[in-house]
Enzyme design. Sequence first.
Site, short mmCIF file in Angstrom:
data_model
loop_
_atom_site.label_atom_id
_atom_site.label_comp_id
_atom_site.label_asym_id
_atom_site.label_seq_id
_atom_site.Cartn_x
_atom_site.Cartn_y
_atom_site.Cartn_z
NE ARG A 17 -4.79 3.35 9.42
CZ ARG A 17 -5.48 3.99 10.12
NH1 ARG A 17 -5.00 4.13 11.41
NH2 ARG A 17 -6.77 4.13 10.01
CE1 TYR A 74 -3.85 2.01 -0.53
CE2 TYR A 74 -5.75 1.09 -1.99
CZ TYR A 74 -4.22 1.27 -1.47
OH TYR A 74 -3.38 0.39 -2.21
CD GLU A 75 -6.04 -0.31 4.22
OE1 GLU A 75 -6.68 -0.20 5.33
OE2 GLU A 75 -6.43 -1.07 3.16
N GLY A 76 -7.35 5.06 5.58
CA GLY A 76 -7.38 5.97 6.68
C GLY A 76 -6.82 7.05 5.80
#
Lengths: 596, 596
Positions: free
Chosen positions: A296, A440-442
């Site tokens: 993140r 992406y990545e949450g």
Amino acid sequence: MPAYKAPVDDTLFLLNDVFAYERYGNLPGFSDAPPDVVKAILEEAAKFAEEVLQPLNQTGDSEGCNRNDDGAVATPTGFKDAYTQMAEAGWIGLTADPDYGGQGLPHVLGAALNEYISSANMAFGMYPGLSHGAYAAIEAHGSDEQKQTYLPHLASGKWSGTMNLTEPHCGTDLGLLRTKAVPRDDGSYAITGSKIFISAGEHDLSENIVHLVLARIEGAEPGIKGISLFVVPKFLPGEDGGVGDRNGVTCGAIEEKMGIHANATCVLNYDEAIGWLVGAPQKGLRAMFTMMNEARLAVGIQGMAQSEVAYQNAAVYARDRLQGRALSGTQQPDKAADPIIVHPDVRRMLMDQKAFNEGARALVVWTALQADVARRSADEAERQAAEDHMGLLTPVIKGVLTDYGFQHCANAQQVYGGHGYVREWGMEQFVRDARIAQIYEGANGIQALDLVGRKLPRDGGRAVMAFFKEVTDFVAAHGEDEAMKPYVEPLGKAARDLERATMWFMANAMAKPDNAGAGSYDYMHLMGLVALGYMWARMAKAAQDSQGNGLDQGFVDAKLVTGRYFMERVLPETATRVARIEAGADTMMALPADAF
Amino acid sequence: MPAYKAPVDDTLFLLNDVFAYERYGNLPGFSDAPPDVVKAILEEAAKFAEEVLQPLNQTGDSEGCNRNDDGAVATPTGFKDAYTQMAEAGWIGLTADPDYGGQGLPHVLGAALNEYISSANMAFGMYPGLSHGAYAAIEAHGSDEQKQTYLPHLASGKWSGTMNLTEPHCGTDLGLLRTKAVPRDDGSYAITGSKIFISAGEHDLSENIVHLVLARIEGAEPGIKGISLFVVPKFLPGEDGGVGDRNGVTCGAIEEKMGIHANATCVLNYDEAIGWLVGAPQKGLRAMFTMMNEARLAVGIQGMAQSEVAYQNAAVYARDRLQGRALSGTQQPDKAADPIIVHPDVRRMLMDQKAFNEGARALVVWTALQADVARRSADEAERQAAEDHMGLLTPVIKGVLTDYGFQHCANAQQVYGGHGYVREWGMEQFVRDARIAQIYEGANGIQALDLVGRKLPRDGGRAVMAFFKEVTDFVAAHGEDEAMKPYVEPLGKAARDLERATMWFMANAMAKPDNAGAGSYDYMHLMGLVALGYMWARMAKAAQDSQGNGLDQGFVDAKLVTGRYFMERVLPETATRVARIEAGADTMMALPADAF
């Protein structure tokens, strides 16, 4: 074709003048990199990004990755050679543990390297980027044997890594995942299932690919509690440190996407692939979070990095393109028109970008230094404070830097007018590539929920209170300084908006959690604005104190002006954010689902 | 694959309940279209957009246009058939003068048709869209012979049109243009030069293409004053109303772009092509502005239309996709997870989009009705007021609706998570297509400058004062109505912010024009917010008064809730806009060009 110059001077200003890098000299790794070595490293990193990676960015986008019928994936022309150069120069293992062949250098240098690579070629940077996540997860949760088997190869770049979370029916809600792990007699597991959106999932850059895979051990409880983490290499590790048999994981397809075409986004099919448990069974999500926090921060850096390279090109274009005359009177009478940089509205876009990029870079450097403290300090209280900082600011950096990153890429494209929309100028690629970082990545909405739902209340609000204290202490310390007033007064006001919003949650979200959900996104941005404002106040102070530091006067003046611009033009948005938060959830949630 | 349903009910609500369409019955064309006929027309338009155009949107994007070596351009599969259907059904000439074979129907119906077409297939809609601009310019400035020659063919769709302004070195600053026109003995001109970014510049849909071209008559003065407008058909008009010889204009290339791939963006090379002057010599820019105002309104509609179709798909996905549980407690215990529409942050994105789309549609309908009044009313005062309205709000609609349009397409894409980034879902196409609307027909920064530099001060500020008066009169008229307070109180506050910003310009921009330039973009958005807020207040009032109008109660309730959402969550942004405007130009302009 777009160009790129890595902002080494700006990184050095942050390290040396703003955050007093030399004060961290007692941490392991820092003594190997005194300021002159740091400068040399950054200049080499810049050269690699500018000369090797950037020229492959546009061709990589148009060529994309190609999957053969047998599932093998070819990366674009030049990528393999660039990857080999990167590995051989030691860049992939820059911050890795010397025990595993890494250089053990500070994470803050890794963050600067990441920025330069991501500006030069974001799709390329994802290949080694994913390896870092895999390295971190195995380092934190793997057995000694797993560390010995995988970490040296990941650090050297001989092998690369991936993260396997998403399945077609489950992204954010990992509790739904179906990939199963069946115990085998030798202690390993047979992994079966299908994973999608696996970045760098299959390619021709490294000898082996180390997949970290979330799966449910047969019979484990449903939901997120039943999930375990496995390491599933493409080729089974051989006896001699090389590779053995091909494992049962294949690339079933690569996605056609909006951007980052040069990175292979794979459907990976696991068919009784052999995997080994990483960490404790049914603690997979916790182990995966180690990778995700790392990732993140890196994604936040991508947002800033795309904005930076887009800005650099927009600035060049704005100085070159002749069109119209300045409102204040002709500037270049000998030419047919003035360069468009004379127009206030073009300046507005450039200044917005510049103020964001430099503020965001400061936030990244500040936070990456905390990562070094959190991992390397001998002082427990220091480590805890640094971990609090990272827990609180990681979602903010991911969410806010990628939102602004996309927006500023679009504004940099706008500076080019119609040319910005045409592929050959390269500006539209930055917009397409930057877009994924918000997803992406949450997805950024998940970052906001993580911030408000988990990070704020954790440990009785210890992290957010420490953040407030640091900001308000700075405001108090410099509030009487005339030269600092244009910075600390707006910062103080913004911090009060943030405190007000925090209080509002405390008063309204306990009884009605939707009030927290409804305000979470604005709160994330509000905290981002305060954090960026604090960075600008710190930079202004450092610029004012820089007499005798050898800084170029133009550099110092530009910092002071750009910081003032941030305070005047960007930070006032906090008022709107608070108003939205205080509107609560009632109206937002009032309609039945079929009214949409 | 994305779907689309034209919002006929919403258009009818605006026409019948909000703007009292029947009161315009005295205008020519309106009597041919009483409410029941309007409904039937809109339903047919919806059907055409949904069933014929929308299925070609994604395939058109992936196939794109193809140029042969001889310069001929093939549109994607299915486009020619769809175009023929459109022409034969009379949609292209819907609002055209019956004297030239048009249907003479109100422009407001043309605007609704444009929206549906643009939502269904923006790249397709540009082909007939450009014809409308060409029609309007010839109708307003052409000779009788030109009108007889071109208008019937443009109205029928047998021929299509283009606008040729941009050259490689000149976009916004048309004074720099070099394309030259040399008088020929027969009164025509030989046109030579190169034009770029010509949308629909070459294709296989129509028998002939009518290029309207800005050029400088040999010997004319430099700068914008020396520019004339010419009509330069691809094939010279034949004796019998058909086509004659091929003219000297060819497509040299088509651009590879970020989006709208199904529309051919051409480099057009003019090599002593035969053209005829349209209007007076050296008055070309004025004549071109007739096309541009038409086109700018249409581009604003594109922004809203892309947001609408993106929103519709995001709403479907949000109701279908199961992921996570509601913060307020499980909603669908029989399923593995709740649909994501239960999450406040997903609602936030959908409500933002819905509040924008419906407000923007109202602004377009209101303004298109003014276009009818401006062109068709017998009352000069009415015509002037309508023209003032259009002059003031055209740049606002173009700039603000396309900025929000892009942003909301990106947010609709965000609702899909990773799937939104993948091509097959179709959401990323909306983002790529919507992006151009902020750039072409005058980049949005130019719209802002047009608003602040020209439209505000024109005629002593008559237009903006009339706008203020209308808004503040509405606020005053309904300020004591309890049910209306949630709408008129925020609107009144926003209108005061707009007045305050206007005053600030009056006080600060005369002596220093950069202060106007520096604040122009925020001012454009500020006025857009007030205009949208006023639309929502009008819609709320109409919804409250709708007892017995036959409106569905769910529709009425949704209007009231969505309007309230706009007031609570969107409109507060005016405060930030004012703060930025009042920051002025000093800091923005302080850095030397080489500091960027």
